[in-house]
Enzyme design. Structure first.
Site, PDB file in Angstrom:
ATOM      1  N   GLU A 446       1.460 -14.469   1.436  1.00  0.00           N
ATOM      2  CA  GLU A 446       2.407 -13.395   1.225  1.00  0.00           C
ATOM      3  C   GLU A 446       2.008 -12.209   2.096  1.00  0.00           C
ATOM      4  O   GLU A 446       0.893 -11.705   2.018  1.00  0.00           O
ATOM      5  CB  GLU A 446       2.426 -13.067  -0.279  1.00  0.00           C
ATOM      6  CG  GLU A 446       1.939 -11.733  -0.642  1.00  0.00           C
ATOM      7  CD  GLU A 446       1.694 -11.530  -2.144  1.00  0.00           C
ATOM      8  OE1 GLU A 446       1.070 -12.361  -2.817  1.00  0.00           O
ATOM      9  OE2 GLU A 446       2.106 -10.477  -2.612  1.00  0.00           O
ATOM     10  N   ASP A 519      -1.549 -13.314  -4.056  1.00  0.00           N
ATOM     11  CA  ASP A 519      -2.494 -12.483  -4.795  1.00  0.00           C
ATOM     12  C   ASP A 519      -2.594 -12.931  -6.241  1.00  0.00           C
ATOM     13  O   ASP A 519      -1.638 -13.461  -6.803  1.00  0.00           O
ATOM     14  CB  ASP A 519      -2.029 -11.015  -4.785  1.00  0.00           C
ATOM     15  CG  ASP A 519      -2.197 -10.400  -3.398  1.00  0.00           C
ATOM     16  OD1 ASP A 519      -2.916 -10.995  -2.579  1.00  0.00           O
ATOM     17  OD2 ASP A 519      -1.607  -9.332  -3.155  1.00  0.00           O
ATOM     18  N   ASP A 521      -2.160 -11.573  -8.961  1.00  0.00           N
ATOM     19  CA  ASP A 521      -1.543 -10.635  -9.899  1.00  0.00           C
ATOM     20  C   ASP A 521      -0.099 -11.050 -10.205  1.00  0.00           C
ATOM     21  O   ASP A 521       0.355 -12.115  -9.779  1.00  0.00           O
ATOM     22  CB  ASP A 521      -1.594  -9.199  -9.342  1.00  0.00           C
ATOM     23  CG  ASP A 521      -0.868  -9.103  -8.003  1.00  0.00           C
ATOM     24  OD1 ASP A 521      -0.108 -10.040  -7.665  1.00  0.00           O
ATOM     25  OD2 ASP A 521      -1.069  -8.106  -7.291  1.00  0.00           O
ATOM     26  N   ASP A 523       2.856  -9.902  -9.184  1.00  0.00           N
ATOM     27  CA  ASP A 523       3.709 -10.071  -8.012  1.00  0.00           C
ATOM     28  C   ASP A 523       3.400 -11.387  -7.312  1.00  0.00           C
ATOM     29  O   ASP A 523       4.296 -12.117  -6.901  1.00  0.00           O
ATOM     30  CB  ASP A 523       3.495  -8.922  -7.022  1.00  0.00           C
ATOM     31  CG  ASP A 523       4.409  -7.756  -7.355  1.00  0.00           C
ATOM     32  OD1 ASP A 523       5.376  -7.975  -8.116  1.00  0.00           O
ATOM     33  OD2 ASP A 523       4.146  -6.642  -6.861  1.00  0.00           O
TER      34      ASP A 523
END
Ligand code: 1YM
Length: 658
Positions: A446, A519, A521, A523
């Site tokens: 990403e 990541d 997290d 998102d």
């Protein structure tokens, strides 16, 4: 089975053995009721049946340790369940540290106390693998325990994890020993879900297959004439796994005259480390399955015990083929020899280590070598003793090898022509240099900054990087035209080279593996979900082939003053590490990674990309229809469906990082 499991320990010794003074601060059960998902993986039917497994695992631990040889399982008309064993009985004496409480009460009302009391190294429940009896107590409308010990009967009753009174000595009962637990799962937690006789029956029977030293009595008070499972049954399998495989393979035709099965103690440099039992069959249809267990607990993702068995079989067949003068013997792969075989392996080892939150893979590295060495000799002898079967196995392995080589050649030609034709590849793709697809992978990352780190961290020969911009289009709700016009979708499709929709041919995939790296997290999870949705909608064959993986970048780094460090995938792993000998009570610097782009390339390599160190999660679809339903509801156009789905599963959510 080794002496360790069978050696009876005298009753007095057993009573004094658990060390009460080792108790530390113990947690109450409130967190279990507030977040059941954290402890049993949800509140659905699977989670409900987990309660049963926890209790029967306690009884199995007692049997495997050599103290019990009978277990009774009874499903009652009202939906409650009783499990009894004839072991030592949970200790009921007063606990020195909790003067007014019995050991029994502490074990039932505090988290993780079982492991601390117990000195049973082979224990899987309560602390090491399972979550223990206290979690079942917390999630039960009521739970009643009876302990038969020292010729007396002790009783104590609980409701939703709270005890209703002290343990009571209700009088004499000679000739009976053990523990009985009756519990009713709490409808406040599990809603409409109820125990299914078939599921309980199957788990119960499998436990008896896995440990021949136990007889299990099954009773189902709800059974009707038409029921799939009987009202009463008795499970005892002196031949263990061999009986198990015989029952699944049934009358099906196999390549070899006999199954290959056996048992061995794992004695390493004179030390008894446990035991291994295995059975292998080669059905003609090549539709076998591989199952493995550690201390009678299933390990659906396999692990070092399964690798040990595969290693032994592979090396033995190679050696046999070499002895028979076959030139390509050393090129035989495990898949050539074992593809389609039915393989079951069960180990008993001290201090088993399991991977990840789902704990379904055994990771003790030494176990691989032990198991491989223990089985290798047996298989060498088995092959030589039945040449006809050995030759049949060898011939089929070479057929599979030929087929594999042919496919690979075909794939290489395709890739070469693709490269020589200079098919258009996306400008952002940093391709790998290897010409053939074999052992190569593409990382979908990403954002450009993460892409930059990944490019530095990669192995140029076999790892390609494709950075995508932010959130890709949700293909489950977009129109086809919109999807085809989307730049990120175009890049991805070109890089993969295997076509979209009904034109998708998974054999044309330009890489062996596709790794989604986002990541750690919310998102990141969203982006990963969108990419998986893309695969699901447009290239389901690639998912089914098992070629798509999730990278598992760590969220935390734990560092000691002396520079020694470890990485943790999530909060749970961080907390666990902080409690290990290495970190406990020491000055630890805990840093949280904000994103992959921030991680130095060397760290990204060491934790997430290096093939020898990283962990990947394979995306698997067990049932295409079920998966279609879920993806449709969760990612589709109808927001109401999505909300309903989330409401239904809210209890299942394990950890939200908001
Ligand atoms: C129907 C469920 O729980 N049986 C059971 C549990 C225990 C013992 C025996 C036991 C273990 C040990 C010593 C030990 C448990 N003991 C503990 C604790 N059946 C069922 N049977 N004495 C008795 O492991 O050393 C937890 S469970 F904590 F006391 F060890």
């Amino acid at each position: 089975m080794s002496d360790l499991f069978e050696a009876p320990v005298s009753e007095t010794q057993a009573q004094n053995d658990y060390s009460a003074s080792s108790i530390e601060v113990l947690e109450g059960l409130e967190p279990v009721r507030t977040r059941p998902g954290m402890y049993i993986g949800g509140t659905d039917s699977t989670a409900l049946h987990h309660l049963f497994k926890e209790i029967i695992d306690n009884s199995m631990d007692e049997a495997v340790a050599g103290f019990a040889d009978k277990i009774w399982v009874t499903l009652h008309k009202d939906g409650a369940l009783t499990v009894r064993d004839n072991g030592r009985g949970i200790p009921v004496d007063a606990h020195p540290k909790y003067k007014d409480k019995s050991a029994l009460e502490v074990i039932l009302t505090t988290l993780h106390s079982g492991g601390k009391f117990s000195n049973n190294a082979y224990k899987t429940s309560g602390g090491l693998h399972g979550v223990g009896i206290s979690v079942v107590n917390a999630l039960s409308e009521y739970l009643n325990v009876e302990v038969y010990r020292d010729g007396r009967v002790y009783k104590q009753n609980f409701a939703r994890g709270k005890c209703l009174g002290p343990v009571e000595d209700t009088g004499e009962m000679r000739n009976k020993k053990g523990t009985q637990v009756t519990f009713m799962p709490d409808a406040e937690i599990f809603g409409i879900h109820k125990f299914t006789a078939k599921k309980l029956y199957d788990v119960t029977r499998s436990k008896a297959y896995l440990f021949s030293g136990v007889t299990i009595y099954w009773k189902d008070e709800t059974a009707t004439e038409e029921a799939e499972t009987p009202k009463e049954d008795k499970f005892h399998y002196p031949e263990g796994l061999r009986d198990f495989v015989k029952s699944v393979i049934g009358q099906r035709l196999c390549l070899t005259k006999d199954l290959f099965s056996g048992k061995a103690d794992l004695v390493i440099e004179g030390r008894d480390e446990g035991s291994v039992e295995w059975t292998v069959a080669w059905p003609y249809a090549e539709d076998g399955q591989q199952t493995s267990y550690c201390n009678t607990v299933p390990t659906p993702q396999g692990g070092t015990h399964e690798n040990g068995l595969r290693g032994a079989l592979t090396k033995a067949v190679r050696a046999y083929a070499e002895m028979r003068g076959q030139k390509k013997a050393d090129k035989l792969s495990a898949e050539d020899i074992l593809g389609g075989a039915h393989l079951v392996v069960s180990v008993f080892v001290r201090n088993p280590q399991f991977q990840g939150q789902t704990k379904d893979k055994l990771t003790n590295p030494e176990v691989q070598r032990w198991v491989e060495n223990a089985i290798r000799d047996h298989f060498d002898h088995w092959l030589v003793a039945d040449k006809e079967s050995a030759d049949a196995l060898m011939t089929r392995a070479f057929e599979r090898q030929d087929e594999r080589t042919r496919r690979r050649k075909e794939q290489d030609v395709r890739r070469k022509t693709a490269t020589s034709r200079k098919i258009r590849l996306p400008g952002k793709l940093a391709d790998c240099s290897d010409q053939s697809a074999s052992d190569t992978e593409i990382f979908i990352v990403e954002g450009d900054s993460a892409g930059g780190s990944a490019k530095q961290a990669r192995d140029r020969k076999t790892q390609a990087i494709l950075p995508l911009k932010g959130k890709i289009l949700n293909v489950a709700s977009a129109t086809k035209d919109k999807m085809l016009a989307n730049q990120e979708v175009k890049d991805l499709t070109q890089a993969l080279g295997c076509g979209l929709g009904k034109d998708c041919n998974p054999d044309d995939l330009r890489y062996e593996r596709v790794v989604i790296m986002t990541d750690a997290d919310v998102d990141g999870a969203h982006i990963a979900t969108l990419i998986m949705t893309f695969f699901f909608e447009q290239m389901p064959q690639v998912l089914q082939k098992g070629a798509v993986y999730l990278a598992m970048p760590p969220l935390y780094k734990l560092e000691l003053n002396n520079g020694d460090s470890e990485y943790a995938l999530d909060d749970a792993e961080k907390d666990k590490l902080l409690n290990t000998k290495k970190f406990k009570g020491k000055n630890v610097t805990v840093s949280r990674f904000k994103g992959l782009g921030e991680m130095p390339a060397a760290q990204l390599k060491a934790t997430t990309m290096d093939k020898s160190k990283r962990r990947l999660m394979q995306i698997r679809i067990d049932s295409l229809a079920d998966a279609k339903d879920i993806v449709g509801r969760l990612m589709g156009k109808n927001p109401e469906e999505r909300l309903n789905f989330i409401k239904e599963r809210a209890g299942t959510a394990v950890s939200l990082d908001l």
